[in-house]
Design a protein around this motif. Structure first.
Motif, PDB file in Angstrom:
ATOM      1  N   GLY A   1       0.971  -1.371   0.199  1.00  0.00           N
ATOM      2  CA  GLY A   1      -0.351  -0.026  -0.035  1.00  0.00           C
ATOM      3  C   GLY A   1       1.062   0.705  -0.113  1.00  0.00           C
ATOM      4  N   VAL A   2       2.065   0.953   0.436  1.00  0.00           N
ATOM      5  CA  VAL A   2       3.195   2.359   0.691  1.00  0.00           C
ATOM      6  C   VAL A   2       3.280   2.664  -0.385  1.00  0.00           C
ATOM      7  CG1 VAL A   2       5.626   3.913   2.104  1.00  0.00           C
ATOM      8  CG2 VAL A   2       3.203   2.292   3.192  1.00  0.00           C
ATOM      9  N   TYR A   3       3.403   1.573  -1.476  1.00  0.00           N
ATOM     10  CA  TYR A   3       4.527   1.817  -2.252  1.00  0.00           C
ATOM     11  C   TYR A   3       3.357   2.240  -3.573  1.00  0.00           C
ATOM     12  CZ  TYR A   3       6.227  -0.094  -7.459  1.00  0.00           C
ATOM     13  OH  TYR A   3       6.810  -0.711  -8.374  1.00  0.00           O
ATOM     14  N   LEU A   4       1.866   1.415  -3.421  1.00  0.00           N
ATOM     15  CA  LEU A   4       1.336   1.972  -4.051  1.00  0.00           C
ATOM     16  C   LEU A   4       0.787   3.594  -4.233  1.00  0.00           C
ATOM     17  CD1 LEU A   4      -1.939  -0.903  -4.363  1.00  0.00           C
ATOM     18  CD2 LEU A   4       0.439  -0.063  -6.201  1.00  0.00           C
ATOM     19  N   ALA A   5       0.471   4.147  -2.729  1.00  0.00           N
ATOM     20  CA  ALA A   5       0.885   5.344  -2.243  1.00  0.00           C
ATOM     21  C   ALA A   5       1.752   6.373  -2.856  1.00  0.00           C
ATOM     22  CB  ALA A   5       1.049   5.404  -0.568  1.00  0.00           C
ATOM     23  N   ARG A   6       2.733   5.865  -2.708  1.00  0.00           N
ATOM     24  CA  ARG A   6       3.946   6.728  -2.842  1.00  0.00           C
ATOM     25  C   ARG A   6       4.040   7.008  -4.876  1.00  0.00           C
ATOM     26  NH1 ARG A   6       8.211   4.644  -6.176  1.00  0.00           N
ATOM     27  NH2 ARG A   6       9.830   5.531  -6.627  1.00  0.00           N
ATOM     28  N   ALA A   7       3.651   5.353  -5.452  1.00  0.00           N
ATOM     29  CA  ALA A   7       3.223   6.071  -6.584  1.00  0.00           C
ATOM     30  C   ALA A   7       2.449   7.466  -7.264  1.00  0.00           C
ATOM     31  CB  ALA A   7       3.128   4.477  -7.427  1.00  0.00           C
ATOM     32  N   TYR A   8       0.821   6.649  -6.497  1.00  0.00           N
ATOM     33  CA  TYR A   8       0.139   8.334  -6.887  1.00  0.00           C
ATOM     34  C   TYR A   8       0.458   9.476  -6.323  1.00  0.00           C
ATOM     35  CZ  TYR A   8      -3.218   3.761  -5.910  1.00  0.00           C
ATOM     36  OH  TYR A   8      -3.331   2.021  -7.256  1.00  0.00           O
ATOM     37  N   ALA A   9       1.045   9.551  -5.406  1.00  0.00           N
ATOM     38  CA  ALA A   9       1.783  10.882  -4.966  1.00  0.00           C
ATOM     39  C   ALA A   9       2.178  11.659  -5.866  1.00  0.00           C
ATOM     40  CB  ALA A   9       2.251  10.800  -3.312  1.00  0.00           C
ATOM     41  N   GLU A  10       3.590  10.815  -6.687  1.00  0.00           N
ATOM     42  CA  GLU A  10       4.060  11.326  -7.422  1.00  0.00           C
ATOM     43  C   GLU A  10       3.304  11.174  -8.994  1.00  0.00           C
ATOM     44  OE1 GLU A  10       7.526   8.269  -8.195  1.00  0.00           O
ATOM     45  OE2 GLU A  10       8.521   9.486  -6.432  1.00  0.00           O
ATOM     46  N   ALA A  11       2.231  10.723  -8.826  1.00  0.00           N
ATOM     47  CA  ALA A  11       1.848  11.026 -10.167  1.00  0.00           C
ATOM     48  C   ALA A  11       0.474  12.490 -10.316  1.00  0.00           C
ATOM     49  CB  ALA A  11       0.929   9.408 -10.974  1.00  0.00           C
ATOM     50  N   ALA A  12       0.230  12.245  -9.043  1.00  0.00           N
ATOM     51  CA  ALA A  12      -0.893  13.239  -9.102  1.00  0.00           C
ATOM     52  C   ALA A  12      -1.059  14.179  -8.135  1.00  0.00           C
ATOM     53  CB  ALA A  12      -2.159  12.220  -8.102  1.00  0.00           C
ATOM     54  N   VAL A  13       0.152  14.748  -6.791  1.00  0.00           N
ATOM     55  CA  VAL A  13       0.411  15.834  -6.400  1.00  0.00           C
ATOM     56  C   VAL A  13       1.046  16.224  -7.156  1.00  0.00           C
ATOM     57  CG1 VAL A  13       0.453  16.712  -4.685  1.00  0.00           C
ATOM     58  CG2 VAL A  13      -0.308  14.462  -4.964  1.00  0.00           C
ATOM     59  N   PRO A  14       1.223  17.141  -8.196  1.00  0.00           N
ATOM     60  CA  PRO A  14       2.895  18.907  -8.594  1.00  0.00           C
ATOM     61  C   PRO A  14       3.434  19.236  -7.850  1.00  0.00           C
ATOM     62  CG  PRO A  14       0.063  18.717  -9.395  1.00  0.00           C
ATOM     63  CD  PRO A  14      -0.264  18.513  -8.493  1.00  0.00           C
ATOM     64  N   ASP A  15       4.606  19.164  -7.849  1.00  0.00           N
ATOM     65  CA  ASP A  15       5.298  20.045  -6.858  1.00  0.00           C
ATOM     66  C   ASP A  15       4.507  21.363  -6.759  1.00  0.00           C
ATOM     67  OD1 ASP A  15       6.841  17.707  -6.002  1.00  0.00           O
ATOM     68  OD2 ASP A  15       8.320  18.256  -7.569  1.00  0.00           O
ATOM     69  N   GLU A  16       4.016  22.393  -8.203  1.00  0.00           N
ATOM     70  CA  GLU A  16       4.320  23.996  -7.592  1.00  0.00           C
ATOM     71  C   GLU A  16       2.790  23.712  -7.661  1.00  0.00           C
ATOM     72  OE1 GLU A  16       3.585  21.760 -11.704  1.00  0.00           O
ATOM     73  OE2 GLU A  16       5.637  21.364 -10.562  1.00  0.00           O
ATOM     74  N   VAL A  17       1.817  22.959  -7.200  1.00  0.00           N
ATOM     75  CA  VAL A  17       1.173  23.009  -5.662  1.00  0.00           C
ATOM     76  C   VAL A  17       1.889  23.034  -4.557  1.00  0.00           C
ATOM     77  CG1 VAL A  17      -0.876  21.787  -5.280  1.00  0.00           C
ATOM     78  CG2 VAL A  17      -0.367  21.828  -7.076  1.00  0.00           C
ATOM     79  N   LEU A  18       2.303  21.667  -4.430  1.00  0.00           N
ATOM     80  CA  LEU A  18       2.723  22.078  -2.839  1.00  0.00           C
ATOM     81  C   LEU A  18       3.327  23.509  -2.360  1.00  0.00           C
ATOM     82  CD1 LEU A  18       4.132  18.632  -2.256  1.00  0.00           C
ATOM     83  CD2 LEU A  18       1.945  18.924  -1.472  1.00  0.00           C
ATOM     84  N   GLU A  19       4.510  23.794  -3.455  1.00  0.00           N
ATOM     85  CA  GLU A  19       5.541  25.038  -3.642  1.00  0.00           C
ATOM     86  C   GLU A  19       4.508  25.980  -3.131  1.00  0.00           C
ATOM     87  OE1 GLU A  19       8.066  25.798  -2.809  1.00  0.00           O
ATOM     88  OE2 GLU A  19       8.315  24.071  -3.123  1.00  0.00           O
ATOM     89  N   ALA A  20       3.213  26.345  -3.689  1.00  0.00           N
ATOM     90  CA  ALA A  20       2.009  27.256  -3.852  1.00  0.00           C
ATOM     91  C   ALA A  20       1.384  27.154  -2.116  1.00  0.00           C
ATOM     92  CB  ALA A  20       1.579  27.381  -4.900  1.00  0.00           C
ATOM     93  N   ALA A  21       1.333  26.137  -1.795  1.00  0.00           N
ATOM     94  CA  ALA A  21       0.977  26.109  -0.204  1.00  0.00           C
ATOM     95  C   ALA A  21       1.787  26.301   0.352  1.00  0.00           C
ATOM     96  CB  ALA A  21       0.781  24.981  -0.102  1.00  0.00           C
ATOM     97  N   ARG A  22       3.423  25.984   0.445  1.00  0.00           N
ATOM     98  CA  ARG A  22       4.307  26.273   1.060  1.00  0.00           C
ATOM     99  C   ARG A  22       4.578  27.772   1.456  1.00  0.00           C
ATOM    100  NH1 ARG A  22       7.805  22.122  -0.824  1.00  0.00           N
ATOM    101  NH2 ARG A  22       6.927  20.261  -0.066  1.00  0.00           N
ATOM    102  N   VAL A  23       4.233  28.690   0.089  1.00  0.00           N
ATOM    103  CA  VAL A  23       4.583  30.451   0.409  1.00  0.00           C
ATOM    104  C   VAL A  23       3.647  30.454   1.167  1.00  0.00           C
ATOM    105  CG1 VAL A  23       4.467  32.293  -1.854  1.00  0.00           C
ATOM    106  CG2 VAL A  23       5.654  29.920  -1.545  1.00  0.00           C
ATOM    107  N   ASP A  24       1.996  29.748   0.926  1.00  0.00           N
ATOM    108  CA  ASP A  24       1.047  31.192   1.473  1.00  0.00           C
ATOM    109  C   ASP A  24       0.907  30.350   2.923  1.00  0.00           C
ATOM    110  OD1 ASP A  24       0.046  31.936  -0.884  1.00  0.00           O
ATOM    111  OD2 ASP A  24      -1.536  30.078  -0.665  1.00  0.00           O
ATOM    112  N   GLY A  25       1.635  29.641   3.095  1.00  0.00           N
ATOM    113  CA  GLY A  25       2.537  29.383   5.149  1.00  0.00           C
ATOM    114  C   GLY A  25       1.483  28.279   6.000  1.00  0.00           C
TER     115      GLY A  25
END
Lengths: 284, 308
Positions: free
Chosen positions: A158-182
């Motif tokens: 399940g962790v192996y799959l979740a890692r693949a899903y996170a890599e495919a479905a969560v873009p780094d830019e979105v995370l960056e934007a969230a971090r910039v927003d604090g």
């Protein structure tokens, strides 16, 4: 030139469909047998044909099933739902969090954790059950709810799959934007990343539910108190009495039908979810 | 793995001058990863370590036996006992024969069905794939019980139809192969089919334009492209075959042809819970885990060589 080609196409089409039909019958007929047998009493069970209906005794079989041994079957249903339901929800969340952390965040021991996880995928649960029993008996938690519940939460695949899903479905830019927003990392995971990973997490959840619901070896070694049994173990115990007491057969068969039906319905209803989830998982 | 709590006052500034919001993000990844890491530690690594420790001891009566049994350190004696035990070797022979039949039959069937489903002319794809997949949703114990009844004389039809007795001493092996094949073929078919859908359609069209028939296209283009998926399925199936336990155990209530040590997993169960010999049981189950690890490493080696 057209005619023979058309004929051979028709031929191959019917061969393909015949083969698929045979495979489908092979897969479904035993389940149909389970249903027709659950409607029979002990007499009809051996006198009527395997797929024939005898007198309709499903309701009285169900009545007998839930009355046997002061209704212990109801405990088994409840236990299976608890082990599998609670275990799958909690397990999938744990997998999603860890898979996301491995894919998207940096922390000491990240690579080592992933390597051990991959090795864990290859350690068969059957080979683990006895070591788990030995440890649990040292800790004196054998024959408790936790002795079955906690080990079944561990789902390296399940962790192996979740890692693949996170890599495919969560873009780094979105995370960056969230971090910039604090937004804090934990909040980002729960409010932004987790919803994006949802189809994958639902797939992990569904397959972990099936894995726990169907699990047998661990409860077999851990549990002796029938009130803690899941359905699989309870039905197995009844089935081991069948050769001396044939009256257990209708109970075992009707109980088996009840153990199968929820999963069959879940897989039919959630078809789109798990099909797309498997597709994402298999690409990586 | 140790969890280091970061010093929020930041005694030393980081060299790589990470952007400001990053500063507090050092604890969060650990919080997210810790629950699974702990589970992995407590339910996989520690039990294996503990079993390894126990496998080096055996219970012996000392002196005249008045003091009760003592645990004695015996080096690798338990391992030697297991490997020297004819019952264990027989159980390994049984699963080896089982695997030799089950693995190609089940994976071959799954591959053929996946290729048929992926063909251009098929109607009702969803219906076929769902029907063949359904046995996966049936718990192993229940699948074992259903087939055990279907094999039973006077109850199931198979005893009359088959030219051999499916519960006889020579019939149980094919009967168990059938139970496992029934359960896993559909699951692997879906995995293969999903992989086949990712084969680029223009490649397939090109091969059709070149005049290749559907069978040639399947063998020359589709199968090689999903080879990695097939190897993963092969690893899991081989590991699963070695662990064979539930189906033969269920059959034991219906026939005397399956002995209490018919597979290595049954041998472990017998050693632990019937003979109460934990040292021997721990040694046997670690040997089983080791064999799985070696076999999967071997298969992956092969797959790496092939895909080069």
């Amino acid at each position: 030139m057209n005619a023979p080609r058309g004929t051979s196409r028709w031929m191959s089409k019917s061969v393909v469909h015949t083969l698929l039909l045979i495979a489908a019958l092979y897969s479904v007929l035993p389940l149909i047998w389970l249903f027709t047998s659950a409607t029979k009493n002990v007499g009809d069970f051996s006198t009527t044909g395997a797929f024939e209906l005898g007198d309709w005794n499903l309701w009285s079989n169900l009545g007998d099933l839930f009355a046997e041994e002061d209704g212990v079957f109801l405990d088994w249903v409840r236990n299976s739902l608890l082990y599998a339901g609670l275990g799958a929800v909690l397990g999938a969340l744990i997998c999603a969090a860890c898979g996301y952390a491995i894919a998207k965040l940096d922390f000491p021991g990240r690579r080592a954790l992933f390597a051990v996880t991959l090795a864990g995928v290859l350690v068969p649960t059957t080979a683990l059950a006895l070591p788990l029993y030995l440890l649990a008996s040292e800790l004196r938690i054998v024959d408790t709810f936790w002795a079955v519940f906690i080990p079944l939460l561990t789902n390296p695949f399940g962790v192996y799959l979740a890692r693949a899903y996170a890599e495919a479905a969560v873009p780094d830019e979105v995370l960056e934007a969230a971090r910039v927003d604090g937004a804090g990392e934990l909040r980002t995971f729960f409010t932004i990343a987790l919803p994006m990973m949802r189809p994958g997490v639902v797939t992990v959840l569904l397959f972990q539910f099936v894995g726990i619901w169907n699990n047998f070896f661990l409860p077999l070694v851990m549990l002796t108190d029938p009130e803690l049994f899941p359905m699989t173990l309870g039905l197995f115990q009844w089935s081991s009495r069948v050769s001396q007491f044939p009256q257990y057969s209708p109970l075992v068969i009707t109980g088996s039908l009840l153990a199968v039906v929820p999963l069959v319905i879940a897989f039919i209803v959630l078809q789109r979810q798990w099909r797309s989830g498997l597709a994402t998982g298999s690409v990586k | 793995m140790t969890i280091v709590t970061p010093d929020p006052t930041g005694g030393k500034t980081q060299k790589d001058t990470a952007p400001r919001p990053r500063r507090r993000s050092r604890l969060a990844p650990l919080v997210l990863a810790a629950p699974f890491a702990l589970l992995l530690l407590c339910t996989v690594l520690v039990p294996i370590g503990y079993a390894l420790y126990l496998s080096l001891f055996t219970e012996r009566l000392s002196g005249l036996g008045f003091d009760g049994p003592h645990d004695v350190f015996v080096w690798l004696e338990n391992y030697a006992d297991v490997l020297g035990d004819a019952a264990f070797r027989e159980s390994v022979g049984n699963v080896a024969l089982y695997a030799v039949i089950h693995v190609p039959l089940m994976l071959g069937g799954a591959l053929v069905l996946a290729l048929l489903l992926d063909g251009a002319t098929v109607r009702l794809r969803q219906v076929w794939s769902l029907a063949v997949f359904l046995p996966y949703a049936v718990p192993g114990v229940i699948a074992g019980l259903i087939w055990a009844y279907l094999y039973s004389p006077n109850i199931g039809p198979l005893n009359d139809v088959l030219p051999w007795d499916p519960l006889g001493s020579n019939g149980v092996l094919p009967s168990i192969v059938n139970m496992a094949t029934w359960q896993w073929m559909g699951y692997n078919m879906i995995i293969f089919y999903t992989a086949l859908r990712t084969v680029p359609r223009d490649v397939l069209e090109a091969s059709t334009v070149d005049g290749a028939g559907p069978i040639r296209t399947a063998l020359a283009i589709k199968v090689p492209m999903i080879r990695p998926t097939m190897f993963v399925a092969l690893v899991f199936t081989v590991i699963g075959s070695l662990q064979l336990f539930t189906e033969p155990l269920v059959l034991r209530s219906f026939t005397t042809s399956v002995t209490s040590t018919w597979t290595p997993s049954l041998y472990v169960y017998e050693a632990a819970f019937i003979s109460n010999d934990y040292g021997r049981a721990a040694a046997a189950s670690l040997l089983l885990a080791l064999a799985s690890a070696l076999l999967s490493a071997l298969v992956m080696r092969l797959s790496a060589r092939r895909s080069r």
